[in-house]
Structure formats: structure tokens, C-alpha cells
Design an enzyme around this catalytic site. Structure first.
Site, PDB file in Angstrom:
ATOM      1  N   GLU A  32       0.810  -1.207   0.000  1.00 46.85           N
ATOM      2  CA  GLU A  32       0.000   0.000   0.000  1.00 46.85           C
ATOM      3  C   GLU A  32       0.851   1.268   0.000  1.00 46.85           C
ATOM      4  OE1 GLU A  32      -2.971  -0.088  -0.723  1.00 46.85           O
ATOM      5  OE2 GLU A  32      -3.439  -2.185  -0.357  1.00 46.85           O
ATOM      6  N   HIS A  72      -6.234  -5.401 -10.064  1.00 46.74           N
ATOM      7  CA  HIS A  72      -5.562  -6.389  -9.228  1.00 46.74           C
ATOM      8  C   HIS A  72      -5.272  -7.667 -10.000  1.00 46.74           C
ATOM      9  CE1 HIS A  72      -7.503  -3.685  -6.303  1.00 46.74           C
ATOM     10  NE2 HIS A  72      -6.464  -3.952  -5.546  1.00 46.74           N
TER      11      HIS A  72
END
Length: 556
Positions: A371, A458
């Protein structure tokens, strides 16, 4: 400050010469290759393997370089052949060991931001402009700058789009602004609206909607909040950076840019939260609880932040996410049973939910590094979080998530090429993603295809993850740190890896020097070849292996 009309006219007259220079440079300007790389490899003072390595810059040095570039934007615009109505805005500067500079710019047209107008100018150690890497090659020109629809009309369309995507409590977090949309190669007057509220799973919404100012058509959209999934991972006994304030210790790491870890205590709105404190500087219990004041999640978050900071600084000389010596901050216990974690540029912070039952916080090391790498990407290439560029954005976070895990050397979580390998989010012991063969997760692509850009980012990350694994370790069956892998190739070739350290160095240099907001898979191949050439030489084994690894995932 905008140039005066007379200066604009003078620049317009000089553009003819600049364009002639650009034509003479030929492929140099269209591919992003620079003769500065060759100069670096010929240098007797700096070995080829180090010449193009980015230097660790102090905040003061970086600021001085940015100011120097900012003072020369008009001259630079002339040299690279921009039109009289275009201006450059300095975003960042990278300096290599041999003195070469790579300056990243945003662009404006008639005072309006150009989305997709970002570019990188490459200068030799002597200060000569030797190449330009552009997000789009199209000439920026718009005949009519008067919109046919109102800003209110654009906002209304954006809010409807957010609702259609399942958003709740949508609001215009940022009022529509006029922009030039150029990322698809067709410069168009448009509005950019940022919609707030929440996404369907409770994640904050920062939906950017680009609306044609003449027709009201949606031209593009992307999510500003970059997410990943997981359920938390205990990192064992670790040493944390803390600070004694009065009689209490704070989870405040002054040695790493001032990173702080806050408790959201189940809230999803308002301030950062409450800074974690402790009386004896012994944090957490090693097991998560459902308490909204539990320190264990905070320990993992703080550890993930410091491991990520240390990796980027010790490996690439990068001094924080923005390379300015300032840390982001972390927030834990976000929401009620929130099963996600996310990076947000707007708060410049990392946020973690507590997962199912509020007992499985998403604070694993690879999730944390993944992240926070979104922040690095945002402050370098700025890869648009949609389509192929979005897949590359996600892959970059997976790549450095794995790299941080290897670098940390934590015996509770040895490095591997699996993402979320210990969280069992699938309920069967399998990880979220497999870099050696991405399709093992049932959704990711192993190889590039024309339909790749239509996948969720993703999953379209798969070929780039696969490329990185092949570049690092090679094809076929092998075992690394006790984990077995068996990586196939699209073309049946055998790839011999160059090692993870070199593969990461190539990807990082490509990201910070040769990629732009619109880079797709073909562009990523060019960027990594440029990086390999700069670092190791155009005839090196490393360069040839980059080409072979891309071919092995069907990118040619």
C-alpha cells in the site's frame, strides 16, 4: 507565474528551432532512450553498474534541484519543442551517480492542467538535454476552450456514475475543474470531478470522473483510493521507533521522517485519530483482539512502515515516499469489521481495517509495503489506476511488497513471491496472488493479451508480476526460502534470472525515470529496457534477460 505575451511570442518563434532539434533526435524522443545512459557507461570515473544509480538526495539538495529546474521551465519548454500556450510545472528531480538529471514535469495548456501531459526530461552530466519521455506523443492543441456543458452538469454526471458503481453518500469532494484530457492521445477540453463518500465496501471514495466539456460524455474514470485485501499478519517481536513525551511513550518514529501510528477506534471519518501511547514502551500482546484499543495491529502497522522506509532508503537512497524526508502516517482500527486496507494521497496516509469480526487486522508486512508503494508510484510515474497502467500500478506494489518482505528478513515471515500468503483469505491456505504463475488465484492473467486492460487492476497486474519473477528467478521449477515455484513461459522459452536485487533496481529506475501516467505494458517493456541499458549496458546479460522475460509473458 505565466510568461508575458511578449515572452510567449518569443517562445513561439523559437519553437521552430526546437522542433527541428526534436526531429533530429528521432527515436530518442519517441522511445525515451537517452544518450546520457551511454555516456554514463563510458565514464571511467563511475563503474557502469553504478553510473545510472539514483543518488540519495538530502531534502535540501532535492529542493534546490527542483527550484533550479523551476527557474528554467521556459527554456526547457523551448528545447523540447512545446507550443507557445504550453508551460511546464516541475514535479520531481532524480539525480544519478554520474550527475545525469531526470526531471519530471506536469504540463499546462492555456493555464489548464493537461491530464496525460506529464513528461520526463533527461539531461547529461554537462546539463545538455538528451531525451524526453512523454506520456503522450500527440501535440497539445484545443481549438475551443469554451465548454458547452456547465460545471454543475459535469458534477451531476459524476455523482450519478458514483452511485451506479455502488457508492454511498456521494458528494463532490472537489468541485469540477476545467482540464485538457490528453491521456488517450486526443486532447479534449474536459472537466475533472472528484466524488467523495464511500465505496460499496466502506472504503472512502475518491472517484475521478473526466467528462467531455462539449458533449457530457464520460471520457475516463479512476479510483484515487488504492486498495489491497488481507486479514493481518503477526510479525513477532520487533523493535519499533518510539518517542518518550513526558511520562508516556508515543508510537512516533522520529528517526524515519516522523511516522506516527493512530487509532481510528472504529471511526471512518474525522481526524487522523488518537496517537497510540504506552507507559512502559512494551507494545501489543502478539495476538489480535476485538478491542478498538488493541495495540497489536498498531505494532504491525508501525513495523510495516519502518521496514518499507528502510528498504527504499537503504536500497535506492529514497528518503521517504515523496523523497523529501517526511513520513506518511498510519491509521488502524478503521471502521467496523472493515476487510481492507488502503493508501490515500489526499491524507498521505495508510489505513487498515480490522477484518472479519474485528479480530484479523490487515496489517501484514507485505500489505503495508504494497500500500505504501502506491504512494511512491503516485509521486513518481503517477500510473493511472485503470486499464493496463492500473495493472502496472498494482504490480509495482506487489513487486516492492515482496522486495520489502525479503529485505526485512523477519523469521516470522521469510521473503517469498506470494502476496498475502499467511492470511488464508480464501479459506484454503492459498495466498492472494502468486507471482510465479498469477493465474493460480483463479482470476489473474499470466500473459499479456489485447483484453488485459478490461480486467480489474488487481488481476491485470499478473503479467508484470510474472515478468518480475522470471527476471529475478527464471522459469521452471525451483525452491526459494522453502517455497516451491514452477513458472511457465508463453513462448516455451527458458529464462535464467538475474537475481531479485538487479530486477528490483531495474523496475525502480524504470518507475522513477522512464514511466509516465499512461504507460501500458508495451511502454513498460521499453521503460525497463531503458533502465537496464542505463544501469548495466545495452549489450549486457541484464538487458537481454529483460527482453527475454517480457517475451515470456507475451509482451514484445
Amino acid at each position: 507565474m505565466s510568461p508575458t505575451p511578449s515572452r510567449r511570442s518569443a517562445r513561439h518563434r523559437r519553437t521552430t528551432l526546437a522542433l527541428a532539434t526534436a526531429v533530429a533526435a528521432g527515436a530518442l524522443l519517441t522511445t525515451g532512450l537517452t544518450t546520457g545512459a551511454a555516456t554514463a557507461q563510458d565514464s571511467s570515473a563511475v563503474p557502469a553498474a553504478r553510473a545510472a544509480t539514483p543518488l540519495a538526495l538530502s531534502p535540501a539538495t532535492r529542493t534546490a534541484l527542483i527550484r533550479q529546474a523551476d527557474a528554467a521551465t521556459e527554456r526547457t519548454a523551448d528545447e523540447i519543442g512545446l507550443g507557445a500556450r504550453e508551460e511546464l510545472v516541475v514535479r520531481d528531480v532524480v539525480k544519478d551517480a554520474d550527475g545525469s538529471l531526470h526531471t519530471r514535469y506536469e504540463r499546462t495548456y492555456a493555464g489548464l492542467p493537461v491530464l496525460g501531459g506529464d513528461l520526463v526530461v533527461h539531461e547529461s552530466p554537462a546539463g545538455k538535454t538528451e531525451g524526453v519521455t512523454k506520456a503522450v506523443k500527440a501535440r497539445i492543441a484545443v481549438a475551443d476552450l469554451t465548454p458547452e456543458i456547465s460545471a454543475a452538469g459535469a458534477e451531476s454526471r459524476a455523482l450519478k456514475r458514483a452511485k451506479a458503481l455502488g457508492g454511498t453518500r456521494p458528494d463532490a469532494a472537489k468541485a469540477p475543474r476545467k482540464v485538457i484530457w490528453a491521456a488517450d492521445g486526443r486532447p479534449t477540453l474536459a472537466y475533472e470531478t472528484v466524488v467523495g463518500g464511500f465505496q460499496s465496501d466502506g472504503t472512502p471514495n475518491e472517484l475521478h470522473v473526466i467528462t467531455d466539456a462539449a458533449t457530457g460524455e464520460k471520457l475516463y474514470e479512476y479510483q484515487g483510493i488504492e486498495t489491497g485485501t488481507g486479514k493481518g499478519l503477526y510479525n513477532g517481536t520487533v523493535t519499533l521507533g518510539t518517542y518518550l513525551s513526558g511520562s508516556a511513550y508515543q508510537l512516533y518514529d522520529r528517526s524515519r521522517g516522523g511516522h506516527k501510528t493512530y487509532n481510528k477506534a472504529r471511526s471512518t471519518s474525522g481526524s487522523a485519530g488518537t496517537l497510540f501511547t504506552d507507559a512502559d514502551d512494551t507494545w501489543g500482546t502478539g495476538t489480535a483482539s476485538s478491542s478498538s484499543t488493541d495495540q497489536t495491529a498498531a505494532v504491525d502497522a508501525a513495523y510495516g512502515a519502518q521496514a518499507t522506509w528502510d528498504y527504499y532508503k537503504n536500497t535506492f537512497g529514497r528518503n521517504g515516499i515523496k523523497n523529501d524526508g517526511k513520513a506518511a502516517y498510519s491509521r488502524v482500527h478503521y471502521g467496523n469489521a472493515y476487510v481492507n486496507a488502503f493508501w490515500s494521497d489526499s491524507c498521505f496516509c495508510m489505513t487498515y481495517g480490522d477484518g472479519e469480526g474485528n479480530t484479523k487486522p490487515l496489517t501484514s508486512l507485505d500489505v503495508a509495503a504494497h500500500e505504501m508503494t502506491h504512494g511512491v508510484t503516485s509521486n513518481t510515474a503517477g500510473l493511472n489506476y485503470s486499464g493496463e497502467s492500473g495493472g502496472l500500478n498494482e504490480a509495482t506494489s506487489d513487486i516492492f511488497g515482496a522486495a520489502v518482505e525479503f529485505s526485512a528478513g523477519n523469521p516470522s515471515d521469510p521473503g517469498d513471491y506470494l502476496i498475502g500468503e499467511k492470511i488464508d483469505i480464501n479459506g484454503d491456505g492459498t495466498p492472494l496472488r502468486h507471482m510465479d504463475k498469477p493465474s493460480k488465484d483463479g482470476a489473474s492473467a499470466d500473459y499479456w493479451s489485447a483484453s488485459l486492460g478490461s480486467l480489474d487492476v488487481h488481476y491485470s497486474s499478473g503479467p508484470a508480476n510474472h515478468f518480475f519473477y522470471l527476471l529475478s528467478e527464471g522459469s521452471g521449477a525451483k525452491t526459494v526460502n522453502g517455497v516451491s515455484y514452477n513458472s511457465p513461459t508463453y513462448n516455451g522459452s527458458t529464462v535464467t534470472g538475474i537475481g531479485r536485487a538487479k530486477a528490483a533496481a531495474i523496475w525502480y529506475k524504470a518507475l522513477t525515470t522512464y514511466m509516465t501516467s499512461t504507460t501500458n505494458y508495451k511502454g513498460a517493456r521499453t521503460a525497463t529496457l531503458n533502465a537496464a541499458s542505463a544501469l548495466y549496458g545495452a549489450t549486457s546479460t541484464e538487458y537481454k534477460t529483460v527482453a527475454a522475460a517480457w517475451a515470456a509473458v507475451n509482451v514484445n
